[in-house]
Every structure is written in structure tokens, then in C-alpha cells.
Design a protein around this motif. Structure first.
Motif, PDB file in Angstrom:
ATOM      1  N   LEU A 258       0.844  -1.189   0.000  1.00 51.06           N
ATOM      2  CA  LEU A 258       0.000   0.000   0.000  1.00 51.06           C
ATOM      3  C   LEU A 258       0.881   1.242   0.000  1.00 51.06           C
ATOM      4  O   LEU A 258       1.879   1.307   0.729  1.00 51.06           O
ATOM      5  CB  LEU A 258      -0.899   0.031   1.243  1.00 51.06           C
ATOM      6  CG  LEU A 258      -1.969  -1.052   1.352  1.00 51.06           C
ATOM      7  CD1 LEU A 258      -2.855  -0.770   2.560  1.00 51.06           C
ATOM      8  CD2 LEU A 258      -2.812  -1.123   0.099  1.00 51.06           C
ATOM      9  N   PRO A 259       0.538   2.236  -0.798  1.00 48.74           N
ATOM     10  CA  PRO A 259       1.347   3.463  -0.813  1.00 48.74           C
ATOM     11  C   PRO A 259       1.031   4.360   0.387  1.00 48.74           C
ATOM     12  O   PRO A 259      -0.003   4.222   1.031  1.00 48.74           O
ATOM     13  CB  PRO A 259       0.925   4.137  -2.123  1.00 48.74           C
ATOM     14  CG  PRO A 259      -0.492   3.693  -2.319  1.00 48.74           C
ATOM     15  CD  PRO A 259      -0.561   2.289  -1.781  1.00 48.74           C
ATOM     16  N   GLN A 260       1.960   5.250   0.661  1.00 46.62           N
ATOM     17  CA  GLN A 260       1.752   6.349   1.610  1.00 46.62           C
ATOM     18  C   GLN A 260       1.419   5.874   3.032  1.00 46.62           C
ATOM     19  O   GLN A 260       0.599   6.473   3.719  1.00 46.62           O
ATOM     20  CB  GLN A 260       0.653   7.282   1.106  1.00 46.62           C
ATOM     21  CG  GLN A 260       0.993   7.918  -0.237  1.00 46.62           C
ATOM     22  CD  GLN A 260      -0.128   8.804  -0.767  1.00 46.62           C
ATOM     23  OE1 GLN A 260      -1.259   8.710  -0.329  1.00 46.62           O
ATOM     24  NE2 GLN A 260       0.208   9.678  -1.688  1.00 46.62           N
ATOM     25  N   LEU A 261       2.071   4.796   3.449  1.00 51.79           N
ATOM     26  CA  LEU A 261       1.922   4.380   4.839  1.00 51.79           C
ATOM     27  C   LEU A 261       2.905   5.122   5.742  1.00 51.79           C
ATOM     28  O   LEU A 261       2.721   5.157   6.959  1.00 51.79           O
ATOM     29  CB  LEU A 261       2.150   2.874   4.981  1.00 51.79           C
ATOM     30  CG  LEU A 261       1.096   1.946   4.367  1.00 51.79           C
ATOM     31  CD1 LEU A 261       1.478   0.499   4.613  1.00 51.79           C
ATOM     32  CD2 LEU A 261      -0.288   2.244   4.921  1.00 51.79           C
ATOM     33  N   GLY A 262       3.927   5.706   5.134  1.00 49.81           N
ATOM     34  CA  GLY A 262       4.936   6.387   5.928  1.00 49.81           C
ATOM     35  C   GLY A 262       5.988   5.420   6.435  1.00 49.81           C
ATOM     36  O   GLY A 262       6.243   4.371   5.838  1.00 49.81           O
ATOM     37  N   GLY A 263       6.594   5.749   7.545  1.00 54.18           N
ATOM     38  CA  GLY A 263       7.652   4.913   8.105  1.00 54.18           C
ATOM     39  C   GLY A 263       8.030   5.406   9.479  1.00 54.18           C
ATOM     40  O   GLY A 263       7.455   6.354  10.014  1.00 54.18           O
ATOM     41  N   ARG A 264       9.012   4.749  10.043  1.00 47.31           N
ATOM     42  CA  ARG A 264       9.559   5.180  11.333  1.00 47.31           C
ATOM     43  C   ARG A 264      11.008   5.620  11.124  1.00 47.31           C
ATOM     44  O   ARG A 264      11.726   5.067  10.292  1.00 47.31           O
ATOM     45  CB  ARG A 264       9.501   4.062  12.371  1.00 47.31           C
ATOM     46  CG  ARG A 264      10.399   2.872  12.036  1.00 47.31           C
ATOM     47  CD  ARG A 264      10.527   1.876  13.170  1.00 47.31           C
ATOM     48  NE  ARG A 264      11.335   0.733  12.764  1.00 47.31           N
ATOM     49  CZ  ARG A 264      11.753  -0.227  13.581  1.00 47.31           C
ATOM     50  NH1 ARG A 264      11.423  -0.193  14.857  1.00 47.31           N
ATOM     51  NH2 ARG A 264      12.488  -1.237  13.138  1.00 47.31           N
ATOM     52  N   HIS A 265      11.396   6.637  11.844  1.00 48.61           N
ATOM     53  CA  HIS A 265      12.795   7.024  11.880  1.00 48.61           C
ATOM     54  C   HIS A 265      13.491   6.217  12.968  1.00 48.61           C
ATOM     55  O   HIS A 265      12.971   6.076  14.080  1.00 48.61           O
ATOM     56  CB  HIS A 265      12.943   8.509  12.198  1.00 48.61           C
ATOM     57  CG  HIS A 265      12.700   9.418  11.030  1.00 48.61           C
ATOM     58  ND1 HIS A 265      13.435   9.332   9.858  1.00 48.61           N
ATOM     59  CD2 HIS A 265      11.813  10.414  10.840  1.00 48.61           C
ATOM     60  CE1 HIS A 265      13.008  10.254   9.008  1.00 48.61           C
ATOM     61  NE2 HIS A 265      12.015  10.918   9.573  1.00 48.61           N
ATOM     62  N   ILE A 266      14.645   5.676  12.641  1.00 49.31           N
ATOM     63  CA  ILE A 266      15.533   5.092  13.632  1.00 49.31           C
ATOM     64  C   ILE A 266      16.654   6.091  13.859  1.00 49.31           C
ATOM     65  O   ILE A 266      17.278   6.572  12.909  1.00 49.31           O
ATOM     66  CB  ILE A 266      16.087   3.737  13.159  1.00 49.31           C
ATOM     67  CG1 ILE A 266      14.937   2.747  12.959  1.00 49.31           C
ATOM     68  CG2 ILE A 266      17.095   3.183  14.162  1.00 49.31           C
ATOM     69  CD1 ILE A 266      15.355   1.456  12.306  1.00 49.31           C
ATOM     70  N   ALA A 267      16.871   6.448  15.096  1.00 48.10           N
ATOM     71  CA  ALA A 267      17.837   7.493  15.428  1.00 48.10           C
ATOM     72  C   ALA A 267      18.615   7.085  16.668  1.00 48.10           C
ATOM     73  O   ALA A 267      18.301   6.090  17.326  1.00 48.10           O
ATOM     74  CB  ALA A 267      17.122   8.828  15.649  1.00 48.10           C
ATOM     75  N   ALA A 268      19.655   7.857  16.964  1.00 47.66           N
ATOM     76  CA  ALA A 268      20.530   7.544  18.098  1.00 47.66           C
ATOM     77  C   ALA A 268      20.719   8.771  18.968  1.00 47.66           C
ATOM     78  O   ALA A 268      21.146   9.826  18.489  1.00 47.66           O
ATOM     79  CB  ALA A 268      21.883   7.039  17.600  1.00 47.66           C
ATOM     80  N   TRP A 269      20.413   8.625  20.247  1.00 52.39           N
ATOM     81  CA  TRP A 269      20.737   9.658  21.225  1.00 52.39           C
ATOM     82  C   TRP A 269      22.208   9.549  21.604  1.00 52.39           C
ATOM     83  O   TRP A 269      22.760   8.449  21.700  1.00 52.39           O
ATOM     84  CB  TRP A 269      19.903   9.482  22.496  1.00 52.39           C
ATOM     85  CG  TRP A 269      18.433   9.698  22.362  1.00 52.39           C
ATOM     86  CD1 TRP A 269      17.446   8.746  22.448  1.00 52.39           C
ATOM     87  CD2 TRP A 269      17.757  10.945  22.153  1.00 52.39           C
ATOM     88  NE1 TRP A 269      16.215   9.317  22.296  1.00 52.39           N
ATOM     89  CE2 TRP A 269      16.370  10.669  22.106  1.00 52.39           C
ATOM     90  CE3 TRP A 269      18.200  12.250  21.991  1.00 52.39           C
ATOM     91  CZ2 TRP A 269      15.428  11.659  21.916  1.00 52.39           C
ATOM     92  CZ3 TRP A 269      17.246  13.241  21.787  1.00 52.39           C
ATOM     93  CH2 TRP A 269      15.882  12.948  21.761  1.00 52.39           C
TER      94      TRP A 269
END
Length: 299
Positions: A258-269
């Protein structure tokens, strides 16, 4: 002459607000911290700690010296960075807290890359997540803490900490294999059950956001903390789920494009401030970012 090590102890008390907190950060006993403070007072001839109350408070002289202690620590970190740049050698332990769904696709490849490119760095990995891990980062017991957040949300902020973006992990819609449907949008799943994540997690936020956009209701149902558990319940027919691509694995579920579901950012503190992060930590962050941005095969 002022002993810079004792100056560092005073600066730790200023940062952590207590002798016990400084002791934990410095891996000393509270009596040892108190002895170092008394010795520093003898060296300087000034009262540095206000001991009249139940809480430890620095006097004006204590605050002045603690500020100098931070500048000394920053200068030492800068010296470490300059030496690493001159010699091309970065070494030392780097303690990383990460969560389950990034271990195989991100942490594992990054560790192999570090071993090949920077063998003198000694990474130590702990499966940790959330406020407790951030508290350990502030105390100096961790150097990097991985986090996630829905890409439709603004980046989180933590005073005194920096946030390094590592990867954008697209969301996928997964459904039980026996549903025999080909949804073109989430509206086609109206009335069906869902397997959700705990409130406040990136995927739970995404599911609620996408359901609101599609105008459907998410009925109360199964909730799982880890993605293998979510996928096991989807495979068992318990409901559909929103899953980040890195967490998909080999579960026997149907993946819907499905298009346009978005996503999650993986980041580091990481620690922020003068000459922060330290050279070895910066190298690990660079390696994680390079690994996170490497192209992957879409399932």
C-alpha cells in the motif's frame, strides 16, 4: 594546585545533583566521592558544598569550579579528537543500547563494519530502550541509545542530548494469509481485527494515525511489545498489523503493498556539548548511519 580529577568529581556532582548520582556516573562509592570533595576543599581553601540542608547544593565557589571542570573535560575530549585525527587511530569502548528489531538488520552489519575498519574500538551492546536507557546515557553509563519515532511526528528532543538520524524504515501492512483479500487501502479492512503495539510506540502511533486518515476504527484487541510476537499473531489469523520493513523477517504473513503508509525514523541519542561525541562514539554513529542508509531489497 587543583587536582583536575577532583575537579571532575565536583563537576559530576553539579551535573547529577547528588553525591550518589556522581558516584554512580564515576563508578565510585559515595564515601569516595565525599572524600574527593573534602580534599578539593582543602586544596582550594574554599567551601564548595552547602551541607546545611538534606540535599547537596554547590556554593558560589563550587559552581565556579564546576564550570571550570566542564571546560577542562571539554578540552580533554577535544585533545582526544585531535589526536585521533592526527594518528588516524580511534580506540576505546563504546556502549550502545538498542532494541530488538534493529539487532539483525542494523547492529549486526554495523558491528562487522566496525571490526573491519576500526578494530581498536570495542563496542558493547545492551538490549535496552526507553527512559531508563536515557538516564544511563546522561549518567555516562551508556554512549549511544537507539530510539524510534513515527516519521509523521516531529523529532523528539532531550535537553543536553543530541539526536543522530540513522535510517528511515518504511511501514508495511501485513495480514493473515487466510484472509484472501487484496486491500487497496486501510478502508478495505474496516471492521477487521488488528494486532497493535503498546501505546506510545512508533507503530502504534502510525496505526492510529493511518486509521484516522482512512476513517476506520481500531477495535480493542491483541497488543504485543516485540515484532516477532506481532507477526506470530498475524500469521495465526488474529488480525492485521503495521510493521516496519526491517522487522518483517520470514514470518508466514501476506505483505500488502500500500502506498503512503509512511515509516519510522531510527535514530541515536548521544551526549551533546563541547567536543562531544567522543571520537570512538562518533565513529560508531557514522558506521550506524552508513549501515542504515545502505540500500536494502524490498520484500
Amino acid at each position: 594546585m587543583i587536582d583536575p580529577r577532583r575537579l571532575g568529581v565536583l563537576q559530576a556532582v553539579a551535573v547529577h545533583g547528588s553525591v550518589a548520582g556522581a558516584a554512580g556516573a564515576l563508578h565510585l562509592s559515595p564515601p569516595a566521592v565525599s572524600q574527593q570533595l573534602l580534599a578539593l576543599e582543602r586544596e582550594t581553601g574554599a567551601s564548595l558544598i552547602d551541607r546545611s540542608g538534606r540535599q547537596v547544593r554547590l556554593t558560589a565557589a563550587g559552581r565556579l569550579l564546576a564550570a571550570h571542570g566542564e571546560r577542562v573535560a571539554a578540552q580533554l575530549r577535544q585533545a582526544e579528537r585531535d589526536l585521533a585525527e592526527l594518528t588516524g587511530q580511534v580506540s576505546g569502548p563504546v556502549r550502545v543500547a538498542a532494541f530488538q528489531s534493529v539487532m539483525a538488520p542494523l547492529i549486526g552489519p554495523a558491528l562487522r563494519g566496525l571490526a573491519a575498519a576500526s578494530p581498536a574500538i570495542q563496542p558493547v551492546i545492551a538490549e535496552r530502550y526507553g527512559p531508563a536507557a536515557l538516564a544511563d546515557l546522561r549518567r555516562g553509563d551508556l554512549d549511544i541509545v537507539l530510539t524510534e519515532y513515527d516519521a509523521a511526528s516531529p523529532p523528539p528532543a532531550e535537553p543536553g542530548l543530541g539526536l543522530r538520524q540513522l535510517a528511515l524504515d518504511p511501514y508495511l501492512l501485513v495480514i493473515p494469509p487466510d484472509w484472501q483479500v487484496s486491500p487497496r487501502s486501510l478502508r478495505d479492512l474496516a471492521g477487521r481485527p488488528w494486532v497493535a503495539g503498546p501505546p506510545g510506540t512508533a507503530c502504534d502511533h502510525a496505526l492510529r494515525r493511518l486509521a484516522a486518515e482512512a476513517g476506520i476504527r481500531i477495535p480493542a484487541g491483541d497488543v504485543c511489545v516485540e515484532f516477532p510476537s506481532v507477526l506470530a499473531l498475524v500469521a495465526a489469523g488474529r488480525g492485521a498489523a503495521i510493521i516496519p520493513r526491517l522487522a518483517l523477517g520470514q514470518a508466514p504473513v501476506t505483505v500488502c503493498a500500500l502506498p503512503q503508509l509512511g515509516g519510522r525514523h531510527i535514530a541515536a541519542w548521544h551526549q551533546a556539548g563541547p567536543a562531544q561525541p567522543a571520537p570512538a562514539t562518533a565513529t560508531v554513529l557514522d558506521t550506524l548511519a552508513q549501515t542504515g542508509q545502505a540500500p536494502r531489497q524490498t520484500p
